[in-house]
Design a protein around this motif. Structure first.
Motif, mmCIF file in Angstrom:
data_model
loop_
_atom_site.group_PDB
_atom_site.id
_atom_site.type_symbol
_atom_site.label_atom_id
_atom_site.label_comp_id
_atom_site.label_asym_id
_atom_site.label_seq_id
_atom_site.Cartn_x
_atom_site.Cartn_y
_atom_site.Cartn_z
ATOM 1 N N HIS A 1 0.956 -1.121 -0.116
ATOM 2 C CA HIS A 1 0.082 -0.010 0.033
ATOM 3 C C HIS A 1 0.974 1.215 0.065
ATOM 4 O O HIS A 1 1.762 1.459 0.879
ATOM 5 C CB HIS A 1 -0.950 0.026 1.234
ATOM 6 C CG HIS A 1 -1.630 1.274 1.334
ATOM 7 N ND1 HIS A 1 -2.853 1.639 0.599
ATOM 8 C CD2 HIS A 1 -1.621 2.525 2.027
ATOM 9 C CE1 HIS A 1 -3.239 2.718 0.852
ATOM 10 N NE2 HIS A 1 -2.501 3.336 1.695
ATOM 11 N N GLU B 1 -11.175 2.413 8.966
ATOM 12 C CA GLU B 1 -11.198 1.775 7.489
ATOM 13 C C GLU B 1 -12.076 2.637 6.609
ATOM 14 O O GLU B 1 -12.054 2.738 5.492
ATOM 15 C CB GLU B 1 -11.781 0.589 7.495
ATOM 16 C CG GLU B 1 -11.626 -0.384 6.457
ATOM 17 C CD GLU B 1 -12.458 -0.390 5.428
ATOM 18 O OE1 GLU B 1 -12.514 -0.632 4.183
ATOM 19 O OE2 GLU B 1 -13.651 0.160 5.882
ATOM 20 N N ARG C 1 -5.586 2.417 5.521
ATOM 21 C CA ARG C 1 -5.208 0.907 5.734
ATOM 22 C C ARG C 1 -4.339 0.501 6.688
ATOM 23 O O ARG C 1 -4.037 -0.604 6.786
ATOM 24 C CB ARG C 1 -4.745 0.829 4.089
ATOM 25 C CG ARG C 1 -5.661 0.759 3.017
ATOM 26 C CD ARG C 1 -6.911 0.332 2.900
ATOM 27 N NE ARG C 1 -6.757 -1.177 3.276
ATOM 28 C CZ ARG C 1 -6.391 -2.400 2.703
ATOM 29 N NH1 ARG C 1 -5.992 -2.165 1.458
ATOM 30 N NH2 ARG C 1 -6.527 -3.535 3.230
#
Length: 214
Positions: A7, A100, A105
């Motif tokens: 990510h 979230e 994340r």
């Protein structure tokens, strides 16, 4: 649950210790049992200057201009940097739902409350524990470079900054695999769906009286 592999995102530095779950998502929002819709109320008491509830239109609220998530580019942040004992307080899973739903994340901190830490893995939010000195380095980097980005790599268990600086972290192998595969507790159970159906069919045949209408 959304899988977590690699990510890239903006780091929002929340320079506060002992952030409890009531601060993450205040009690008036716990009436809903849905996992969605909590993002606008994340850190509600800090983000807004007036009180609100589930029925209050967000557009009518007055934002606190001094709170980091109300400023660019942190409105789009997806990695939260915090101090020790993040997520302490009550066991409400809504705290992770709110993070979230806002778009986070990953949460990076030197320590987490146990229940909050466990809830993160059940909802696709990666909690990363780093040493205090590493956390200090990240806070300094985030202060020097507004909109600092990072790559969080769960495969390699590494956080990398554009400067080339990187940090390794440890994650329990079982939890790591589930995050990589996008499996929460329900997803893990459904992996055995065929066996469950076969068991129920066999039980209905062997003990039909259990399935008779009363």
């Amino acid at each position: 649950m959304q899988a977590f592999t690699i990510h890239d995102g903006i780091i929002a530095p929340l320079d506060r210790a002992n952030v409890d779950t009531d601060a993450i998502i205040p009690k008036q929002f716990l009436k809903s049992v849905r996992r969605t819709g909590f993002g606008p109320h994340l850190f509600d008491d800090w983000r807004y200057l007036d009180e609100g509830g589930l029925e209050t239109e967000i557009s009518s609220r007055r934002e606190n201009p001094e709170f980091i998530l109300n400023n660019e580019p942190y409105r789009e942040a997806s990695i939260l940097l915090a101090r020790e004992n993040f997520g302490c307080g009550s066991s409400r899973e809504h705290a992770v739902w709110a993070l979230e739903d806002f778009g986070f994340r990953c949460v990076i901190a030197p320590s987490f409350a146990d229940i909050f830490y466990n809830n993160c893995f059940k909802n696709g939010v990666l909690p990363v524990v780093l040493e205090e000195k590493e956390i200090e380095e990240l806070f300094r980097a985030a202060g020097d470079e507004r909109g600092l980005t990072a790559r969080v790599d769960l495969v390699e268990q590494r956080i990398a900054l554009p400067s080339g600086q990187s940090y390794t972290f440890d994650i329990d192998a079982y939890r790591r695999k589930n995050m990589l595969d996008g499996l929460d507790d329900i997803g893990l159970t459904l992996q055995h769906a065929d066996d469950i159906r076969a068991f129920e069919a066999r039980r209905a045949e062997e003990k039909p009286w259990l399935f008779r209408d009363l």
